[in-house]
Design a protein around this motif. Structure first.
Motif, PDB file in Angstrom:
ATOM      1  N   ALA B 108     -54.983  89.006   9.198  1.00  0.00           N
ATOM      2  CA  ALA B 108     -54.855  88.903  10.623  1.00  0.00           C
ATOM      3  C   ALA B 108     -53.147  89.405  11.014  1.00  0.00           C
ATOM      4  N   GLY B 109     -52.521  89.427   9.846  1.00  0.00           N
ATOM      5  CA  GLY B 109     -51.172  89.821   9.719  1.00  0.00           C
ATOM      6  C   GLY B 109     -50.174  88.903   9.932  1.00  0.00           C
ATOM      7  N   GLY B 110     -50.479  87.692  10.038  1.00  0.00           N
ATOM      8  CA  GLY B 110     -49.669  86.356  10.154  1.00  0.00           C
ATOM      9  C   GLY B 110     -50.421  85.337   9.239  1.00  0.00           C
ATOM     10  N   PRO B 111     -49.826  83.947   9.109  1.00  0.00           N
ATOM     11  CA  PRO B 111     -50.554  82.994   8.578  1.00  0.00           C
ATOM     12  C   PRO B 111     -51.485  82.259   9.218  1.00  0.00           C
ATOM     13  N   ASP B 112     -52.560  81.620   8.867  1.00  0.00           N
ATOM     14  CA  ASP B 112     -53.674  81.160   9.585  1.00  0.00           C
ATOM     15  C   ASP B 112     -53.266  79.762   9.976  1.00  0.00           C
ATOM     16  N   ALA B 113     -52.392  79.158   9.285  1.00  0.00           N
ATOM     17  CA  ALA B 113     -52.021  77.707   9.537  1.00  0.00           C
ATOM     18  C   ALA B 113     -50.586  77.367   8.971  1.00  0.00           C
ATOM     19  N   CYS B 114     -49.933  76.420   9.514  1.00  0.00           N
ATOM     20  CA  CYS B 114     -48.528  76.059   8.745  1.00  0.00           C
ATOM     21  C   CYS B 114     -49.223  75.069   7.531  1.00  0.00           C
ATOM     22  N   PRO B 115     -48.325  75.579   6.522  1.00  0.00           N
ATOM     23  CA  PRO B 115     -48.835  75.151   5.050  1.00  0.00           C
ATOM     24  C   PRO B 115     -48.340  73.487   5.043  1.00  0.00           C
ATOM     25  N   ARG B 116     -47.703  73.167   5.842  1.00  0.00           N
ATOM     26  CA  ARG B 116     -47.283  71.451   5.793  1.00  0.00           C
ATOM     27  C   ARG B 116     -48.091  70.692   6.723  1.00  0.00           C
ATOM     28  N   CYS B 117     -48.249  71.041   7.977  1.00  0.00           N
ATOM     29  CA  CYS B 117     -49.179  70.215   8.696  1.00  0.00           C
ATOM     30  C   CYS B 117     -50.589  70.987   9.175  1.00  0.00           C
ATOM     31  N   SER B 119     -51.207  73.037  11.429  1.00  0.00           N
ATOM     32  CA  SER B 119     -51.354  73.560  12.713  1.00  0.00           C
ATOM     33  C   SER B 119     -51.593  75.074  12.892  1.00  0.00           C
ATOM     34  N   ALA B 120     -51.927  75.698  13.917  1.00  0.00           N
ATOM     35  CA  ALA B 120     -52.230  76.991  14.018  1.00  0.00           C
ATOM     36  C   ALA B 120     -51.344  77.744  14.788  1.00  0.00           C
ATOM     37  N   HIS B 121     -50.372  76.582  15.353  1.00  0.00           N
ATOM     38  CA  HIS B 121     -49.468  76.968  16.451  1.00  0.00           C
ATOM     39  C   HIS B 121     -48.193  77.444  15.740  1.00  0.00           C
ATOM     40  N   VAL B 122     -48.193  78.587  15.409  1.00  0.00           N
ATOM     41  CA  VAL B 122     -47.010  79.172  14.436  1.00  0.00           C
ATOM     42  C   VAL B 122     -46.425  80.470  15.062  1.00  0.00           C
ATOM     43  N   GLU B 123     -45.166  80.766  14.785  1.00  0.00           N
ATOM     44  CA  GLU B 123     -44.572  81.819  15.025  1.00  0.00           C
ATOM     45  C   GLU B 123     -43.505  82.625  14.094  1.00  0.00           C
ATOM     46  N   LYS B 124     -43.365  83.792  14.330  1.00  0.00           N
ATOM     47  CA  LYS B 124     -42.709  84.520  13.389  1.00  0.00           C
ATOM     48  C   LYS B 124     -41.086  84.551  13.631  1.00  0.00           C
ATOM     49  N   LYS B 134     -42.253  88.076   0.960  1.00  0.00           N
ATOM     50  CA  LYS B 134     -42.586  87.061   1.971  1.00  0.00           C
ATOM     51  C   LYS B 134     -41.955  87.341   3.134  1.00  0.00           C
ATOM     52  N   ALA B 135     -42.417  86.828   4.493  1.00  0.00           N
ATOM     53  CA  ALA B 135     -41.753  86.939   5.622  1.00  0.00           C
ATOM     54  C   ALA B 135     -41.297  85.230   5.981  1.00  0.00           C
ATOM     55  N   HIS B 136     -40.689  85.364   6.949  1.00  0.00           N
ATOM     56  CA  HIS B 136     -40.045  83.960   7.508  1.00  0.00           C
ATOM     57  C   HIS B 136     -40.670  83.515   8.715  1.00  0.00           C
ATOM     58  N   TRP B 137     -41.417  82.278   8.851  1.00  0.00           N
ATOM     59  CA  TRP B 137     -42.206  81.728   9.926  1.00  0.00           C
ATOM     60  C   TRP B 137     -41.917  80.239  10.287  1.00  0.00           C
ATOM     61  N   ARG B 138     -42.318  79.972  11.498  1.00  0.00           N
ATOM     62  CA  ARG B 138     -41.990  78.507  11.770  1.00  0.00           C
ATOM     63  C   ARG B 138     -43.242  77.953  12.613  1.00  0.00           C
ATOM     64  N   CYS B 139     -43.493  76.552  12.222  1.00  0.00           N
ATOM     65  CA  CYS B 139     -44.563  75.926  12.747  1.00  0.00           C
ATOM     66  C   CYS B 139     -43.979  75.349  14.211  1.00  0.00           C
ATOM     67  N   ARG B 140     -44.608  75.451  15.300  1.00  0.00           N
ATOM     68  CA  ARG B 140     -44.164  74.978  16.728  1.00  0.00           C
ATOM     69  C   ARG B 140     -44.656  73.724  16.806  1.00  0.00           C
ATOM     70  N   ASP B 141     -45.278  73.049  16.239  1.00  0.00           N
ATOM     71  CA  ASP B 141     -45.691  71.666  16.236  1.00  0.00           C
ATOM     72  C   ASP B 141     -45.014  70.881  15.148  1.00  0.00           C
ATOM     73  N   PRO B 145     -39.699  75.492   9.381  1.00  0.00           N
ATOM     74  CA  PRO B 145     -39.693  76.816   9.016  1.00  0.00           C
ATOM     75  C   PRO B 145     -40.638  76.936   7.523  1.00  0.00           C
ATOM     76  N   PHE B 146     -41.292  78.128   7.560  1.00  0.00           N
ATOM     77  CA  PHE B 146     -41.942  78.255   5.918  1.00  0.00           C
ATOM     78  C   PHE B 146     -42.131  79.692   5.705  1.00  0.00           C
ATOM     79  N   ASP B 147     -42.256  80.080   4.585  1.00  0.00           N
ATOM     80  CA  ASP B 147     -42.566  81.330   4.020  1.00  0.00           C
ATOM     81  C   ASP B 147     -43.865  81.562   4.178  1.00  0.00           C
ATOM     82  N   TYR B 148     -43.941  82.962   4.508  1.00  0.00           N
ATOM     83  CA  TYR B 148     -45.468  83.631   4.715  1.00  0.00           C
ATOM     84  C   TYR B 148     -45.444  84.641   3.652  1.00  0.00           C
ATOM     85  N   PHE B 149     -46.563  84.670   2.550  1.00  0.00           N
ATOM     86  CA  PHE B 149     -46.680  85.751   1.699  1.00  0.00           C
ATOM     87  C   PHE B 149     -47.176  87.077   2.566  1.00  0.00           C
ATOM     88  N   LYS B 150     -46.505  88.022   2.561  1.00  0.00           N
ATOM     89  CA  LYS B 150     -47.001  89.227   3.568  1.00  0.00           C
ATOM     90  C   LYS B 150     -48.482  89.719   2.890  1.00  0.00           C
TER      91      LYS B 150
END
Lengths: 252, 152
Positions: B108-117, B119-124, B134-141, B145-150
């Protein structure tokens, strides 16, 4: 096809990524924010990695025992075959990203065409590099839009960058005898054939960025033929090649 | 008696990726072939990104591991075609990445969910992260911040 033309062509591909990769690496530790610093360093890394493959193959084709490192570090400005756009100085962050976008938009079309090269070695390098270039153009295009359609100040700087760099776009698409030999042998596309896709991408991004593409299509040339580089290349090489020049054969 | 390629693959499954030590070089999908050429062992390795600085370290680690298992005639070759894709990441590797806090690649081009909690509410935050892969993302819940394997 003359082996000399193939060597020239491979040096053009490798020198573009080497010179632009070095330019982008000059930002390391100086970018406006940490995320951009990391992104620029990673982009430079991809470009230098691609250089290793292109110049490695160039040395192999030449058959004189020169390695990618020899070609990168021991040739002088007149032997470099990069387009003039790649060697232009970084300027501000906006100018760097504009240069990157104009290059990426050409690079991604060139590499996509090279995946169909009659030379399997070239097709393999292109298939690897095009994935990285596709990622680069997505980011540089988004940044051009973000800054162009940003504040009054960022818009002004991006328009100035486009006006400054536009005269360096044409050289990427002007065919010469080396290109004709490559196209004839099915090794590489006629660069002019890449222009419509480039124009379509540039047009869409500049429109979204509220930037105006200059009407004048005057093109500086002399980089990819090596006939006349801009003064900036020599200064860049002085820094890039210093260690190997001062301590020949140094390694770690 | 020469060890079989599948036995050798199990040894290499113990060689950690130098940047992301919870997954092995086999999980990463970069060990493309293991075969005997007479009495010489040949291992083909493909780079993830063409400029990834870990590539050379990985080849050295593979060589050290094989020598520790008593193989002294070996050849490690870099193969760039077909180019590496994140489709070659193993299921075990994907699960370990998530446990480690790195979201695995998704078409889909981005993470399905935050690897910590979860949540699918994530942003690049940025297209690039701490390594080329890797790319840098953040969970909005949970706001972490977390890493996403591109995904490539």
């Amino acid at each position: 096809m003359a082996e000399g033309a193939l060597f020239e062509f491979l040096c053009r591909m490798g020198d573009n990524t080497l010179v632009l990769g070095h330019r982008v690496s000059e930002w390391c530790g100086h970018a406006p924010v940490l995320e951009e610093d990391i992104a620029l360093a990673n982009t430079a890394l991809d470009l230098i990695g691609q250089t290793q493959m292109w110049l490695g193959l160039a040395g192999e084709v030449e058959g004189k025992g020169r390695s990618a490192d020899d070609l990168a570090m021991l040739r002088d400005a007149w032997d470099f075959r990069n387009v003039l756009l790649a060697e232009q100085p970084n300027g501000d962050f906006g100018q760097t990203m504009m240069r990157q976008f104009l290059f990426d938009a050409w690079h991604v079309e060139m590499l996509a065409a090279l995946t169909r090269s009659s030379d399997a070695r070239i097709a393999a390098i292109a298939a690897k590099a095009v994935k990285e270039a596709a990622y680069h153009v997505e980011r540089s295009g988004d940044t051009v839009i973000g800054l162009g359609d940003g504040t009054t100040e960022s818009h002004r700087r991006m328009q100035a960058a486009l006006d400054l760099l536009w005269p360096y776009v044409g050289e990427m698409f002007l065919p010469d005898a080396v290109d004709a030999a490559m196209a004839e042998a099915g090794v590489a596309p006629d660069p002019a054939s890449l222009r419509p896709a480039f124009d379509a991408r540039i047009g869409a991004v500049m429109a979204a960025a509220t930037l105006t593409i200059p009407e004048d299509d005057f093109a500086h040339k002399g980089g990819k033929s090596g006939f006349r580089h801009s003064e900036h290349l020599g200064h860049m090489l002085t820094e890039m090649q210093w260690l190997q020049r001062a301590y020949p054969g140094a390694s770690w | 008696m020469k060890p079989s390629p599948s036995e050798i693959r199990d040894w290499l499954d113990q060689v950690p990726d130098p940047e992301i030590p919870v997954i092995s070089v086999v999980d990463l999908g970069i060990v493309r072939d293991i075969r005997w050429d007479g009495d010489t062992l040949q291992v083909d390795v493909t780079p993830t990104y063409s400029g990834c600085p870990a590539t050379r370290v990985i080849s050295m680690d593979i060589e050290t591991t094989l020598r520790d298992h008593g193989i002294d005639k070996l050849r490690i070759e870099t193969r760039i075609s077909p180019p590496w894709t994140t489709d070659w990441l193993s299921e075990k590797g994907r699960a370990r990445l998530t446990e480690y806090g790195i979201a695995p690649p998704s078409p889909a081009g981005g993470p399905d969910a935050c690897p910590r909690c979860g949540s699918a509410h994530v942003e690049k935050i940025s297209q690039f992260g701490s390594t080329p892969c890797k790319a840098h993302w953040r969970c909005r819940d949970c706001l972490e911040p977390f890493d996403y394997f591109k995904c490539i």
